[in-house]
Write a protein that holds these residues in place. Structure first.
Motif, mmCIF file in Angstrom:
data_model
loop_
_atom_site.group_PDB
_atom_site.id
_atom_site.type_symbol
_atom_site.label_atom_id
_atom_site.label_comp_id
_atom_site.label_asym_id
_atom_site.label_seq_id
_atom_site.Cartn_x
_atom_site.Cartn_y
_atom_site.Cartn_z
ATOM 1 N N GLY A 16 12.085 11.291 -3.532
ATOM 2 C CA GLY A 16 13.057 10.585 -2.628
ATOM 3 C C GLY A 16 13.332 9.249 -3.646
ATOM 4 N N SER A 17 12.645 9.136 -4.557
ATOM 5 C CA SER A 17 12.707 7.874 -5.232
ATOM 6 C C SER A 17 12.480 7.838 -6.917
ATOM 7 N N GLY A 18 12.998 6.872 -7.388
ATOM 8 C CA GLY A 18 12.715 6.631 -8.908
ATOM 9 C C GLY A 18 12.764 7.571 -9.902
ATOM 10 N N ILE A 19 11.605 8.011 -10.382
ATOM 11 C CA ILE A 19 11.670 9.249 -11.433
ATOM 12 C C ILE A 19 11.703 10.629 -11.113
ATOM 13 N N GLY A 20 11.369 10.830 -9.532
ATOM 14 C CA GLY A 20 11.329 12.221 -9.125
ATOM 15 C C GLY A 20 12.710 12.441 -8.693
ATOM 16 N N ILE A 37 10.069 17.332 -2.648
ATOM 17 C CA ILE A 37 8.896 17.139 -1.794
ATOM 18 C C ILE A 37 8.893 15.579 -1.703
ATOM 19 N N ASP A 38 8.827 15.334 -0.351
ATOM 20 C CA ASP A 38 8.349 13.894 -0.259
ATOM 21 C C ASP A 38 8.337 13.542 1.318
ATOM 22 N N ARG A 39 7.585 12.360 1.457
ATOM 23 C CA ARG A 39 7.315 12.012 2.802
ATOM 24 C C ARG A 39 8.457 11.681 3.570
ATOM 25 N N GLN A 40 9.472 11.152 2.934
ATOM 26 C CA GLN A 40 10.936 10.869 3.734
ATOM 27 C C GLN A 40 11.766 11.402 2.478
ATOM 28 N N ALA A 57 7.024 16.549 3.244
ATOM 29 C CA ALA A 57 5.723 16.964 3.209
ATOM 30 C C ALA A 57 4.861 15.439 2.717
ATOM 31 N N ASP A 58 3.556 15.340 3.040
ATOM 32 C CA ASP A 58 2.918 14.454 2.692
ATOM 33 C C ASP A 58 1.818 15.050 1.550
ATOM 34 N N VAL A 59 1.948 14.662 0.289
ATOM 35 C CA VAL A 59 1.379 15.117 -0.687
ATOM 36 C C VAL A 59 -0.342 15.334 -0.513
ATOM 37 N N ARG A 60 -0.724 14.430 0.466
ATOM 38 C CA ARG A 60 -2.255 14.458 0.468
ATOM 39 C C ARG A 60 -2.656 15.365 1.679
ATOM 40 N N HIS A 148 -8.523 1.765 -10.145
ATOM 41 C CA HIS A 148 -8.344 2.849 -9.526
ATOM 42 C C HIS A 148 -7.154 3.642 -9.622
ATOM 43 N N TYR A 149 -5.888 2.998 -10.041
ATOM 44 C CA TYR A 149 -4.935 3.801 -10.565
ATOM 45 C C TYR A 149 -5.131 4.430 -11.890
ATOM 46 N N ALA A 150 -5.715 3.556 -12.920
ATOM 47 C CA ALA A 150 -6.197 4.100 -14.206
ATOM 48 C C ALA A 150 -6.829 5.526 -13.845
ATOM 49 N N THR A 152 -7.168 7.560 -11.705
ATOM 50 C CA THR A 152 -6.524 8.895 -11.156
ATOM 51 C C THR A 152 -5.485 9.092 -12.305
ATOM 52 N N LYS A 153 -4.959 8.199 -13.032
ATOM 53 C CA LYS A 153 -3.915 8.784 -14.170
ATOM 54 C C LYS A 153 -4.717 9.444 -15.297
ATOM 55 N N GLY A 154 -5.854 8.951 -15.687
ATOM 56 C CA GLY A 154 -6.847 9.623 -16.665
ATOM 57 C C GLY A 154 -7.269 10.918 -16.232
ATOM 58 N N VAL A 181 5.914 1.105 -18.400
ATOM 59 C CA VAL A 181 6.819 0.374 -17.104
ATOM 60 C C VAL A 181 8.120 0.980 -17.181
ATOM 61 N N THR A 182 8.624 1.360 -16.043
ATOM 62 C CA THR A 182 10.059 2.125 -15.978
ATOM 63 C C THR A 182 10.624 1.433 -14.581
ATOM 64 N N ASP A 183 12.079 1.167 -14.773
ATOM 65 C CA ASP A 183 12.735 0.585 -13.778
ATOM 66 C C ASP A 183 12.866 1.379 -12.507
ATOM 67 N N THR A 184 11.868 1.388 -11.316
ATOM 68 C CA THR A 184 11.796 1.933 -10.040
ATOM 69 C C THR A 184 11.255 0.941 -9.246
ATOM 70 N N PRO A 185 11.303 1.251 -8.059
ATOM 71 C CA PRO A 185 10.672 0.565 -7.025
ATOM 72 C C PRO A 185 8.950 0.272 -7.354
HETATM 73 P P1 NAP Z 1 8.486 5.420 -6.896
HETATM 74 O O1 NAP Z 1 9.989 4.855 -6.940
HETATM 75 O O2 NAP Z 1 7.675 4.415 -6.069
HETATM 76 O O3 NAP Z 1 8.484 6.957 -6.069
HETATM 77 C C1 NAP Z 1 7.379 7.481 -5.984
HETATM 78 C C2 NAP Z 1 7.631 8.507 -4.783
HETATM 79 O O4 NAP Z 1 6.560 9.204 -4.509
HETATM 80 C C3 NAP Z 1 8.353 7.934 -3.332
HETATM 81 O O5 NAP Z 1 9.533 8.580 -2.922
HETATM 82 C C4 NAP Z 1 7.185 7.842 -2.511
HETATM 83 O O6 NAP Z 1 7.413 7.759 -0.906
HETATM 84 C C5 NAP Z 1 6.340 9.291 -3.094
HETATM 85 N N1 NAP Z 1 4.875 9.171 -2.385
HETATM 86 C C6 NAP Z 1 3.978 8.205 -2.354
HETATM 87 N N2 NAP Z 1 3.066 8.885 -1.593
HETATM 88 C C7 NAP Z 1 3.425 10.186 -1.189
HETATM 89 C C8 NAP Z 1 2.753 10.974 -0.479
HETATM 90 N N3 NAP Z 1 1.729 10.838 0.142
HETATM 91 N N4 NAP Z 1 3.519 12.148 -0.094
HETATM 92 C C9 NAP Z 1 4.446 12.338 -0.563
HETATM 93 N N5 NAP Z 1 5.306 11.538 -1.529
HETATM 94 C C10 NAP Z 1 4.856 10.497 -1.572
HETATM 95 O O7 NAP Z 1 7.686 5.556 -8.185
HETATM 96 P P2 NAP Z 1 8.173 6.138 -9.400
HETATM 97 O O8 NAP Z 1 8.149 4.764 -10.416
HETATM 98 O O9 NAP Z 1 9.312 6.981 -9.466
HETATM 99 O O10 NAP Z 1 6.639 6.996 -9.906
HETATM 100 C C11 NAP Z 1 6.819 8.278 -10.137
HETATM 101 C C12 NAP Z 1 5.552 8.568 -10.949
HETATM 102 O O11 NAP Z 1 5.543 7.978 -12.143
HETATM 103 C C13 NAP Z 1 4.264 8.121 -10.272
HETATM 104 O O12 NAP Z 1 3.281 9.140 -10.278
HETATM 105 C C14 NAP Z 1 3.896 6.796 -11.080
HETATM 106 O O13 NAP Z 1 2.384 6.624 -10.940
HETATM 107 C C15 NAP Z 1 4.333 7.364 -12.349
HETATM 108 N N6 NAP Z 1 4.608 5.906 -13.217
HETATM 109 C C16 NAP Z 1 5.434 5.129 -12.870
HETATM 110 C C17 NAP Z 1 5.689 3.928 -13.823
HETATM 111 C C18 NAP Z 1 6.796 3.055 -13.357
HETATM 112 O O14 NAP Z 1 6.764 1.753 -14.016
HETATM 113 N N7 NAP Z 1 7.777 3.125 -12.511
HETATM 114 C C19 NAP Z 1 4.926 3.859 -15.103
HETATM 115 C C20 NAP Z 1 3.991 4.689 -15.263
HETATM 116 C C21 NAP Z 1 3.925 5.815 -14.402
HETATM 117 P P3 NAP Z 1 7.410 6.639 -0.386
HETATM 118 O O15 NAP Z 1 8.547 5.715 -0.811
HETATM 119 O O16 NAP Z 1 7.458 6.919 1.080
HETATM 120 O O17 NAP Z 1 6.341 5.809 -0.692
#
Ligand code: NAP
Length: 243
Positions: A16-20, A37-40, A57-60, A148-150, A152-154, A181-185
């Motif tokens: 629903g957002s960003g990279i996905g 798949i996303d929660r919204q 779906a919530d991936v949790r 905590h984030y690092a 999980t990503k490791g 760092v990538t231009d997403t929310p």
């Molecule tokens: P994003 O725009 O925030 O997108 C993340 C998506 O995951 C959102 O649609 C979010 O939904 C969804 N999500 C979160 N929790 C969820 C859950 N429990 N069940 C289902 N969906 C869920 O972030 P992004 O930047 O595209 O990030 C994509 C991936 O790249 C992530 O794994 C992030 O850690 C990784 N990453 C991003 C960056 C960066 O700078 N952007 C850098 C390194 C790695 P909601 O909007 O409802 O929360």
């Protein structure tokens, strides 16, 4: 030939957002069927018309995620999985409570862990598949208020290498993409627009990443063009953090 003439279905979490979202757009244009798949729904409805399906779906909720994936696999061959769902709530290490840690662990590591478990039996049976897990440059560099984030990503790096070894003889490839760092929310959750864009000045290629930069790398790893690549971590960082 797969149903609808497509190259097969790709499951994308966090669609629903960003990279996905951008990955769905990119792979749709390459004639894959997209199961998002996303929660919204978020931006999902902005996708161009095509062969795509949204599953809320919530991936949790590992069991529901598994059931949804298995239902799809029964009707269409699943040739790829991309786990983009992720969260980052910054908190200094000594202030981090267990609930926040568990939330990150569940979304960022256990979600992908069990999504792989859900798709692998079908991929193994059909003798092919490509899994792309999303880590982060922070897995290696660390980041203040992001222990905590690092962590999980490791974990994603070790998971991918192990799955690559366990599934190679079944024709399944498992790789990681680690964005900088990538231009997403996501980075805007803890920095202003100007602060996020200003990070580009310190990056060798002179700008922060665009979601397309990451999506095109994921699409390459999904495609047969990368058929001899498995167990790798492709760092899409504009040259940042070379070590
Ligand atoms: P994003 O725009 O925030 O997108 C993340 C998506 O995951 C959102 O649609 C979010 O939904 C969804 N999500 C979160 N929790 C969820 C859950 N429990 N069940 C289902 N969906 C869920 O972030 P992004 O930047 O595209 O990030 C994509 C991936 O790249 C992530 O794994 C992030 O850690 C990784 N990453 C991003 C960056 C960066 O700078 N952007 C850098 C390194 C790695 P909601 O909007 O409802 O929360």
């Amino acid at each position: 030939m797969n149903p609808g003439g497509s190259k097969g279905s790709i499951i994308i979490t966090g669609v629903g957002s960003g990279i996905g979202y951008e990955t769905a757009r990119c792979l749709l244009a390459q004639n894959y069927r997209i199961i998002g798949i996303d929660r919204q729904r978020g931006r999902f409805d902005e996708l161009p018309a095509g062969d795509h399906l949204f599953l809320e779906a919530d991936v949790r909720d590992f069991e529901s995620q598994k059931q949804a994936i298995e239902r799809e696999a029964a009707h269409h061959p699943i040739v790829g999985l991309v786990t983009c769902a992720g969260i980052l709530v910054r908190r200094p290490y000594l202030e981090l409570d267990e609930a926040t840690f568990d939330q990150h662990l569940d979304v960022n590591l256990k979600g992908p862990f069990f999504a792989c478990q859900a798709v692998l039996p079908a991929m193994r049976k059909q003798g092919n598949g490509s899994i792309v897990l999303i880590s982060s440059s922070i897995a290696r560099s660390g980041s203040v208020a992001g222990a905590h984030y690092a962590a999980t990503k490791g974990g994603i790096l070790g998971l991918a290498r192990t799955l690559a070894l366990e599934t190679a003889r079944d024709g399944v490839r498992v790789n990681v993409v680690s964005p900088g760092v990538t231009d997403t929310p996501m980075p805007r959750g803890h920095a202003s627009d100007a602060e996020v864009l200003a990070k580009g000045a310190k990056i060798p290629l002179g700008r922060i990443g665009k979601p397309q930069d990451i999506a095109e790398t994921i699409a390459f790893l999904i495609s047969d063009d990368s058929s001899y690549i498995t167990g790798q971590d492709i760092r899409v960082t504009g040259g940042a953090g070379l070590f």
